[in-house]
Design a protein around this motif. Structure first.
Motif, PDB file in Angstrom:
ATOM      1  N   LYS A 151       1.947  12.524  -9.552  1.00 24.69           N
ATOM      2  CA  LYS A 151       1.161  13.719  -9.209  1.00 24.69           C
ATOM      3  C   LYS A 151      -0.340  13.447  -9.190  1.00 24.69           C
ATOM      4  O   LYS A 151      -1.147  14.350  -9.417  1.00 24.69           O
ATOM      5  N   GLU A 152      -0.717  12.192  -8.952  1.00 27.66           N
ATOM      6  CA  GLU A 152      -2.145  11.881  -8.784  1.00 27.66           C
ATOM      7  C   GLU A 152      -2.618  12.374  -7.424  1.00 27.66           C
ATOM      8  O   GLU A 152      -3.795  12.648  -7.227  1.00 27.66           O
ATOM      9  N   VAL A 153      -1.698  12.431  -6.477  1.00 24.39           N
ATOM     10  CA  VAL A 153      -1.981  13.056  -5.175  1.00 24.39           C
ATOM     11  C   VAL A 153      -0.837  14.023  -4.878  1.00 24.39           C
ATOM     12  O   VAL A 153       0.296  13.814  -5.315  1.00 24.39           O
ATOM     13  N   ARG A 185       0.843  -1.214   0.000  1.00 27.78           N
ATOM     14  CA  ARG A 185       0.000   0.000   0.000  1.00 27.78           C
ATOM     15  C   ARG A 185       0.872   1.256   0.000  1.00 27.78           C
ATOM     16  O   ARG A 185       0.583   2.223  -0.712  1.00 27.78           O
ATOM     17  N   PHE A 186       1.940   1.250   0.793  1.00 29.71           N
ATOM     18  CA  PHE A 186       2.838   2.420   0.821  1.00 29.71           C
ATOM     19  C   PHE A 186       3.504   2.619  -0.544  1.00 29.71           C
ATOM     20  O   PHE A 186       3.652   3.738  -1.020  1.00 29.71           O
ATOM     21  N   ARG A 187       3.882   1.513  -1.167  1.00 27.30           N
ATOM     22  CA  ARG A 187       4.533   1.582  -2.479  1.00 27.30           C
ATOM     23  C   ARG A 187       3.578   2.207  -3.517  1.00 27.30           C
ATOM     24  O   ARG A 187       3.970   3.069  -4.302  1.00 27.30           O
ATOM     25  N   LYS A 188       2.313   1.753  -3.493  1.00 28.16           N
ATOM     26  CA  LYS A 188       1.327   2.273  -4.457  1.00 28.16           C
ATOM     27  C   LYS A 188       1.111   3.770  -4.242  1.00 28.16           C
ATOM     28  O   LYS A 188       0.998   4.532  -5.206  1.00 28.16           O
ATOM     29  N   GLU A 189       1.045   4.187  -2.998  1.00 26.04           N
ATOM     30  CA  GLU A 189       0.838   5.610  -2.711  1.00 26.04           C
ATOM     31  C   GLU A 189       2.040   6.427  -3.176  1.00 26.04           C
ATOM     32  O   GLU A 189       1.883   7.532  -3.714  1.00 26.04           O
ATOM     33  N   PHE A 190       3.233   5.881  -2.977  1.00 23.73           N
ATOM     34  CA  PHE A 190       4.448   6.570  -3.439  1.00 23.73           C
ATOM     35  C   PHE A 190       4.383   6.791  -4.957  1.00 23.73           C
ATOM     36  O   PHE A 190       4.673   7.876  -5.455  1.00 23.73           O
ATOM     37  N   VAL A 191       3.973   5.764  -5.690  1.00 18.61           N
ATOM     38  CA  VAL A 191       3.873   5.870  -7.160  1.00 18.61           C
ATOM     39  C   VAL A 191       2.837   6.931  -7.532  1.00 18.61           C
ATOM     40  O   VAL A 191       3.046   7.734  -8.445  1.00 18.61           O
ATOM     41  N   ARG A 192       1.726   6.984  -6.785  1.00 14.75           N
ATOM     42  CA  ARG A 192       0.686   8.000  -7.065  1.00 14.75           C
ATOM     43  C   ARG A 192       1.251   9.407  -6.844  1.00 14.75           C
ATOM     44  O   ARG A 192       0.950  10.326  -7.604  1.00 14.75           O
TER      45      ARG A 192
END
Length: 307
Positions: free
Chosen positions: A62-64, A51-58
């Motif tokens: 610049k999705e977040v 989950r942390f990895r996916k958020e980092f990619v987002r």
């Protein structure tokens, strides 16, 4: 100004750096007392790390765009890779990103943190590091340093870093390197190392380093977590592989810690530099180090007292 070496809260028995608890064994407490760090295997689950990895990619895409987060990039790679994780080497101050901030609230992490800070726990400094492949330029080598150099709060013994490997970390991809027992030393003068063209903004290192001091390379598997004292001398090597070496970390402090004035101390130059960065980045004209840390800190357990 207050000394960098504020004394530890008095403990029963012979332990100075850990509080009485029912989590650590006597051997684990003694190891931390002697060495200034403690490695706990497989503490954070693969699911959480994913989950942390996916958020980092987002964040990279610049999705977040988390409020207050500092996204550090290797600008020389942008023309080649655009907005991607191949460019971003660090997300710092992610305390307003609820997904990444979950790391700082994981019960399995806080259970250990409390052994060092006590029950009133602040998350003070958050980072997700994506160590890029870097064999020739050594751009992301972090010189040996003590984290307390960055912090205007004390006592040091009620501060601890939790650092979790998001994939295997070893000497090839630039794992953490520690000098055991150096948490018993005072805070030493830091600055930019004399490396031609290889220094990163605010990547300060020891101005005088004991090259003969024993070093331990902390080889870690995904989910392994090391807890270490803010005076422990440590750094990380270069990533000689073609992959990325990710880790997520947080410096926790007891909310009973107090701010000190760093003027006329070895940290005075750091304050000037950090205030300059804040002024440029956030248009904050009249701030000091304490204001910046008050803004960064978030309570994760117990009550907010001083910090």
């Amino acid at each position: 100004p207050a000394s960098a070496q504020a004394s530890a809260v008095p403990q029963s028995g012979t332990f100075c750096y850990t509080l009485d608890n029912d989590v650590l064994t006597t051997e684990q407490r003694q190891f931390y007392e002697d060495n200034g760090y403690l490695l706990i295997r497989k503490l954070v689950s693969d699911e959480d790390i994913e989950r942390f990895r996916k958020e980092f990619v987002r964040i990279c895409k610049k999705e977040v765009n988390p409020l207050g987060a500092m996204i550090m990039k290797d600008e020389s790679l942008r023309s080649q890779y655009g907005q991607s994780e191949r460019v971003v080497n660090k997300v710092q101050d992610f305390q307003e990103d609820e997904e990444l901030f979950r790391y700082c609230t994981l019960p399995e992490v806080l259970r250990y943190v409390e052994c060092f800070t006590g029950p009133n726990i602040m998350a003070m400094h958050t980072m997700l590091i994506n160590k890029l492949p870097d064999s020739d330029k050594q751009t992301f080598l972090h010189p040996m340093h003590q984290d307390l150099h960055y912090f205007p709060f004390r006592p040091a013994d009620r501060i601890v870093c939790a650092w979790t490997a998001m994939e295997r970390a070893d000497r090839d991809n630039g794992c953490l390197v520690v000098q055991p027992g150096t948490h018993k030393l005072p805070l030493k003068p830091h600055g930019y190392p004399q490396w031609e063209g290889k220094t990163n903004k605010l990547f300060h290192g020891l101005l005088e380093e004991d090259e003969k001091a024993p070093r331990v390379h902390l080889a870690m598997e995904k989910g392994d977590t090391v807890f270490f004292h803010p005076l422990l001398i440590h750094g990380s090597g270069i990533n000689k592989t073609s992959g990325f070496r990710k880790s997520i970390s947080c410096h926790f402090a007891s909310s009973e810690c107090y701010y000190i004035d760093v003027k006329n101390t070895t940290q005075a130059d750091l304050e000037k530099e950090v205030v300059e960065v804040a002024h440029k980045r956030y248009n904050m004209p009249s701030v000091d180090l304490k204001d910046i840390w008050s803004f960064r800190g978030r309570l994760v357990h117990g009550e907010r007292i001083n910090l």
